[in-house]
Design a protein around this motif. Structure first.
Motif, short mmCIF file in Angstrom:
data_model
loop_
_atom_site.label_atom_id
_atom_site.label_comp_id
_atom_site.label_asym_id
_atom_site.label_seq_id
_atom_site.Cartn_x
_atom_site.Cartn_y
_atom_site.Cartn_z
N GLU A 116 -32.48 -41.08 -29.18
CA GLU A 116 -32.20 -42.04 -28.10
C GLU A 116 -31.53 -41.35 -26.92
N ILE A 117 -30.59 -40.46 -27.20
CA ILE A 117 -29.88 -39.76 -26.13
C ILE A 117 -30.82 -38.77 -25.44
N MET A 118 -31.71 -38.15 -26.18
CA MET A 118 -32.65 -37.19 -25.58
C MET A 118 -33.59 -37.86 -24.58
N GLN A 119 -33.77 -39.17 -24.68
CA GLN A 119 -34.63 -39.89 -23.75
C GLN A 119 -33.98 -40.08 -22.38
N LEU A 120 -32.66 -39.89 -22.30
CA LEU A 120 -31.95 -40.10 -21.04
C LEU A 120 -32.19 -38.92 -20.09
N HIS A 121 -32.16 -39.23 -18.80
CA HIS A 121 -32.31 -38.20 -17.76
C HIS A 121 -31.20 -37.17 -17.89
N GLY A 122 -31.54 -35.91 -17.77
CA GLY A 122 -30.54 -34.85 -17.79
C GLY A 122 -30.32 -34.23 -19.15
N PHE A 123 -30.94 -34.79 -20.17
CA PHE A 123 -30.76 -34.23 -21.51
C PHE A 123 -31.97 -33.43 -21.91
N GLY A 124 -31.70 -32.18 -22.23
CA GLY A 124 -32.70 -31.27 -22.76
C GLY A 124 -32.08 -30.56 -23.95
N LYS A 125 -32.73 -29.51 -24.39
CA LYS A 125 -32.24 -28.77 -25.57
C LYS A 125 -30.82 -28.24 -25.35
N TYR A 126 -30.58 -27.66 -24.18
CA TYR A 126 -29.29 -27.04 -23.92
C TYR A 126 -28.16 -28.09 -23.87
N ALA A 127 -28.39 -29.18 -23.16
CA ALA A 127 -27.36 -30.22 -23.07
C ALA A 127 -27.09 -30.83 -24.45
N MET A 128 -28.15 -31.04 -25.21
CA MET A 128 -27.99 -31.62 -26.55
C MET A 128 -27.24 -30.68 -27.46
N GLU A 129 -27.53 -29.38 -27.37
CA GLU A 129 -26.82 -28.40 -28.19
C GLU A 129 -25.33 -28.41 -27.87
N LYS A 130 -24.99 -28.43 -26.58
CA LYS A 130 -23.59 -28.46 -26.17
C LYS A 130 -22.91 -29.75 -26.65
N LEU A 131 -23.62 -30.86 -26.52
CA LEU A 131 -23.08 -32.14 -26.93
C LEU A 131 -22.84 -32.19 -28.44
#
Length: 80
Positions: free
Chosen positions: A51-66
């Motif tokens: 669900e979060i990956m569907q939001l604007h600005g989220f890619g692999k790098y942002a998700m990894e950091k999160l």
């Protein structure tokens, strides 16, 4: 003669003091969370990673950091 708009700007300009995830993920991803009214790790844990990956600005790098930040604070995404 032109009107001074400073009083209107002062009334309509709201400064948000939201430091949630400041320095953890980039601004576009943080703003996407803000639009969804996700302003804490507890609220974030109510969502799945997908669900979060569907939001604007989220890619692999942002998700990894999160995910690393969430793990440090012993919080995880909802399992589907």
């Amino acid at each position: 003669m032109a009107k001074c708009l400073s009083s209107i700007c002062a009334v309509n300009h709201v400064v948000k003091n939201n430091n949630f995830l400041y320095g953890v993920i980039a601004v576009p991803a943080r703003k996407s969370l803000e639009r969804e009214r996700i302003d804490s790790l507890e609220k974030l844990s109510d969502y799945s990673e997908e669900e979060i990956m569907q939001l604007h600005g989220f890619g692999k790098y942002a998700m990894e950091k999160l995910k690393n930040h969430m793990k440090e604070h012993q919080v995880s995404f909802k399992n589907c």
